[in-house]
Scaffold this motif. Structure first.
Motif, mmCIF file in Angstrom:
data_model
loop_
_atom_site.group_PDB
_atom_site.id
_atom_site.type_symbol
_atom_site.label_atom_id
_atom_site.label_comp_id
_atom_site.label_asym_id
_atom_site.label_seq_id
_atom_site.Cartn_x
_atom_site.Cartn_y
_atom_site.Cartn_z
ATOM 1 N N GLU A 387 0.804 -1.314 0.034
ATOM 2 C CA GLU A 387 -0.063 0.146 0.097
ATOM 3 C C GLU A 387 0.842 1.441 0.171
ATOM 4 O O GLU A 387 0.181 2.487 -0.140
ATOM 5 C CB GLU A 387 -0.926 -0.062 1.326
ATOM 6 N N ASP A 388 2.299 1.268 0.102
ATOM 7 C CA ASP A 388 3.070 2.271 0.326
ATOM 8 C C ASP A 388 3.657 2.684 -1.080
ATOM 9 O O ASP A 388 4.195 3.734 -1.428
ATOM 10 C CB ASP A 388 4.229 2.151 1.090
ATOM 11 N N LEU A 389 3.472 1.785 -2.125
ATOM 12 C CA LEU A 389 3.975 1.734 -3.491
ATOM 13 C C LEU A 389 3.123 2.888 -4.278
ATOM 14 O O LEU A 389 1.840 2.852 -4.087
ATOM 15 C CB LEU A 389 3.969 0.456 -4.121
ATOM 16 N N ILE A 390 3.768 3.711 -5.047
ATOM 17 C CA ILE A 390 2.916 4.552 -5.689
ATOM 18 C C ILE A 390 2.297 3.835 -6.940
ATOM 19 O O ILE A 390 2.864 2.877 -7.372
ATOM 20 C CB ILE A 390 3.799 5.772 -6.336
ATOM 21 N N ALA A 391 1.304 4.382 -7.740
ATOM 22 C CA ALA A 391 0.625 3.851 -8.945
ATOM 23 C C ALA A 391 1.258 4.090 -10.000
ATOM 24 O O ALA A 391 0.578 3.985 -10.936
ATOM 25 C CB ALA A 391 -0.881 4.101 -8.589
ATOM 26 N N ALA A 392 2.352 3.815 -10.221
ATOM 27 C CA ALA A 392 3.093 4.162 -11.549
ATOM 28 C C ALA A 392 3.441 2.450 -11.807
ATOM 29 O O ALA A 392 4.237 1.858 -11.413
ATOM 30 C CB ALA A 392 4.467 4.801 -11.296
ATOM 31 N N VAL A 393 2.790 1.915 -13.048
ATOM 32 C CA VAL A 393 3.009 0.704 -13.480
ATOM 33 C C VAL A 393 4.396 0.232 -13.869
ATOM 34 O O VAL A 393 4.716 -0.853 -13.408
ATOM 35 C CB VAL A 393 1.973 0.485 -14.760
ATOM 36 N N ASP A 394 5.108 1.415 -14.494
ATOM 37 C CA ASP A 394 6.311 1.225 -14.826
ATOM 38 C C ASP A 394 7.326 0.963 -13.583
ATOM 39 O O ASP A 394 8.505 0.224 -13.792
ATOM 40 C CB ASP A 394 6.860 2.169 -15.875
ATOM 41 N N PHE A 395 7.055 1.580 -12.562
ATOM 42 C CA PHE A 395 8.011 1.317 -11.515
ATOM 43 C C PHE A 395 7.049 1.072 -10.294
ATOM 44 O O PHE A 395 7.259 1.755 -9.207
ATOM 45 C CB PHE A 395 8.430 3.023 -11.328
ATOM 46 N N PRO A 396 6.970 -0.485 -10.088
ATOM 47 C CA PRO A 396 5.988 -0.912 -9.113
ATOM 48 C C PRO A 396 6.874 -0.869 -7.558
ATOM 49 O O PRO A 396 6.012 -1.161 -6.647
ATOM 50 C CB PRO A 396 5.628 -2.281 -9.419
ATOM 51 N N ARG A 397 8.148 -0.812 -7.597
ATOM 52 C CA ARG A 397 8.962 -0.666 -6.222
ATOM 53 C C ARG A 397 9.100 0.599 -5.758
ATOM 54 O O ARG A 397 9.890 0.795 -4.559
ATOM 55 C CB ARG A 397 10.104 -1.385 -6.504
ATOM 56 N N LEU A 398 8.622 1.662 -6.611
ATOM 57 C CA LEU A 398 8.783 3.179 -6.080
ATOM 58 C C LEU A 398 8.284 3.414 -4.935
ATOM 59 O O LEU A 398 6.843 3.669 -5.104
ATOM 60 C CB LEU A 398 8.949 3.746 -7.248
ATOM 61 N N VAL A 399 8.556 3.782 -3.675
ATOM 62 C CA VAL A 399 7.819 4.363 -2.644
ATOM 63 C C VAL A 399 8.146 5.857 -2.399
ATOM 64 O O VAL A 399 7.336 6.317 -1.651
ATOM 65 C CB VAL A 399 8.166 3.498 -1.445
ATOM 66 N N ASN A 400 9.356 6.405 -2.924
ATOM 67 C CA ASN A 400 9.620 7.660 -2.585
ATOM 68 C C ASN A 400 9.837 8.381 -3.919
ATOM 69 O O ASN A 400 10.750 8.462 -4.300
ATOM 70 C CB ASN A 400 10.839 7.945 -1.699
ATOM 71 N N ALA A 401 8.786 9.291 -4.418
ATOM 72 C CA ALA A 401 9.049 10.075 -5.583
ATOM 73 C C ALA A 401 9.241 11.654 -5.321
ATOM 74 O O ALA A 401 9.124 12.228 -6.349
ATOM 75 C CB ALA A 401 7.622 9.697 -6.511
ATOM 76 N N ASN A 402 9.664 11.662 -4.113
ATOM 77 C CA ASN A 402 9.988 13.136 -3.653
ATOM 78 C C ASN A 402 11.073 13.596 -4.142
ATOM 79 O O ASN A 402 12.346 13.008 -4.480
ATOM 80 C CB ASN A 402 9.884 13.205 -2.174
#
Length: 433
Positions: A387-402
């Motif tokens: 539930e902490d993963l962002i909803a970017a299909v290409d980057f399913p393990r990305l949790v920090n997009a800041n």
């Protein structure tokens, strides 16, 4: 184009969902195998004895392209500091290092050595060859914590635990930053597979500001001059007298080489804007190139973390002074050194949270079960639950997009906008390109 043949060592940006599912299935199958065991045997430390935790950090060194010697050097300094203060929960930290030589064979060899040496994690590392090193790590069940994020594979493997948004967040953020400031934008980027994803990401940020896509200019990442690329970018940036164009360079260690060619070429043109990302520039490079009179003055820069002068970095600087004074490989302003510092602090907190033996399996389970890790303000709190993963299909393990928006002003890299800027929505829209 350089005319040389490129070997695909990392996957292209598209498509992603099918490969992600296959990769996850492969990892789960490996974990179910008694023979593989998903890491070290339960109850055995990754080291020479029960009091030692063994990890690895790798990065390219002494190559003709991008080099990151400060990352393994910072890892070893961190281990000396931890061990001088009682270790982690009483365990000595043993850091192995490896040079991936910026090639697929070297990256795979580093990963196989990590498995052979029975390390419990690979921490704070850099490699452009994600597929080459992640497959051996997945087979051995070894988590990859806090990689640099230079390849999209680091954001798809279920055994990868990134601490930043990597190249995706940086380029998306830079596009958003430049979309407010620039006319036509040209991107100078490596003619490599890792470089192939950069135009899509930059364009996602530009599109968010209703700005046209950037011109994509490939360049050899080991060239000794870039006069041709500089002239082409300047021609486009100044073609319309009603707008001021911008030239973006994302060439890693060769950014200085490009900017030297750019500085020589632009004497024949009116002023244009420039932009780049942390990792291609830092304060030491700005200083070495002439400070406020150098080619970076006025450049827009996107980073993952607060500027290097921020007091939040004081604990890292204290460790470097205490354990690596005089080691010129370690530049506290370097994004690789900073990432390694954050990754090792994350690893330390994971080990401190364990209730039993320190194994690769226990580390993965703790991270997957939702341990929330704070980094003293250097990033937002980190957690790798689904539930902490962002909803970017290409980057399913990305949790920090800041990211942070910065600018070179008076020869100093300073904040252009306070706080972090969340690029989650921009990266989610990049899936649609």
């Amino acid at each position: 184009m350089t005319g040389r043949r490129r070997t695909r060592t990392t996957s292209p940006v598209h498509p992603r969902p099918a490969r992600t599912r296959l990769l996850s299935a492969a990892a789960l199958a490996a974990c179910a195998s008694v023979a593989v065991g998903c890491g070290v045997v339960p109850g055995v430390m990754g080291g020479s004895g029960d009091d030692t935790i063994k990890v690895m950090t790798w990065a390219p060194q002494d190559t003709a392209a991008t080099n990151k010697p400060g990352m393994p050097a910072m890892a070893q300094a961190y281990a000396r500091w931890v061990n001088a203060h009682g270790g982690i929960k009483g365990h000595k930290l043993d850091v192995l290092t490896c040079n991936d030589h910026n090639d697929t064979v070297g990256a795979a060899q580093c990963a196989r050595r990590a498995a052979k040496e029975n390390v419990v994690a690979v921490v704070g590392s850099y490699s452009q060859h994600g597929r080459s090193f992640l497959a051996p790590l997945e087979a051995a069940g070894i988590p990859y914590i806090g990689g640099y994020g230079v390849t999209d594979d680091e954001f798809t493997s279920p055994l990868s635990y990134p601490v930043n948004g990597g190249a995706p967040a940086l380029l998306a953020g830079l596009g958003e930053q430049l979309g407010k400031k620039c006319g036509p934008v040209s991107l100078i980027r490596p003619d490599t597979v890792a470089g192939d994803q950069l135009p899509v990401l930059l364009d996602a940020g530009l599109k968010r500001e209703h700005h046209p896509a950037a011109a994509d200019q490939r360049a050899a990442e080991d060239a000794t001059e870039y006069a041709g690329q500089a002239k082409q970018a300047l021609d486009r940036a100044t073609a319309n007298p009603q707008s001021t164009g911008c030239v973006v360079t994302a060439l890693g260690d060769r950014t200085d080489t490009f900017m030297d060619s750019f500085r020589r070429s632009r004497t024949d043109y009116r002023k244009v804007g420039t932009g780049t990302v942390l990792g291609s520039i830092d304060q030491s490079r700005i200083d070495a190139s002439g400070g406020k009179s150098g080619p970076y003055e006025g450049a827009y820069v996107t980073g993952w973390y607060p500027v290097a002068s921020d007091p939040l970095w004081d604990p890292m600087r204290k460790v470097i002074k205490e354990q690596a004074f005089g080691d010129n490989r370690i530049d506290p302003a370097d994004a690789g050194v900073q990432t390694t510092w954050i990754a090792y602090n994350v690893f330390k907190k994971v080990v401190e949270a364990l209730g039993g033996d320190v194994t690769s399996n226990a580390i993965r389970q703790t991270l997957d079960n939702g341990l929330k890790v704070t980094t003293d303000g250097l990033t937002p709190p980190l957690s790798w639950r689904f539930e902490d993963l962002i909803a970017a299909v290409d980057f399913p393990r990305l949790v920090n997009a800041n990211v942070t928006f910065q600018v070179v002003r008076g020869g100093q890299l300073v904040s252009a906008l306070d706080g972090f800027q969340d690029e989650s929505k921009t990266l989610e829209s990049a899936d649609q390109h």
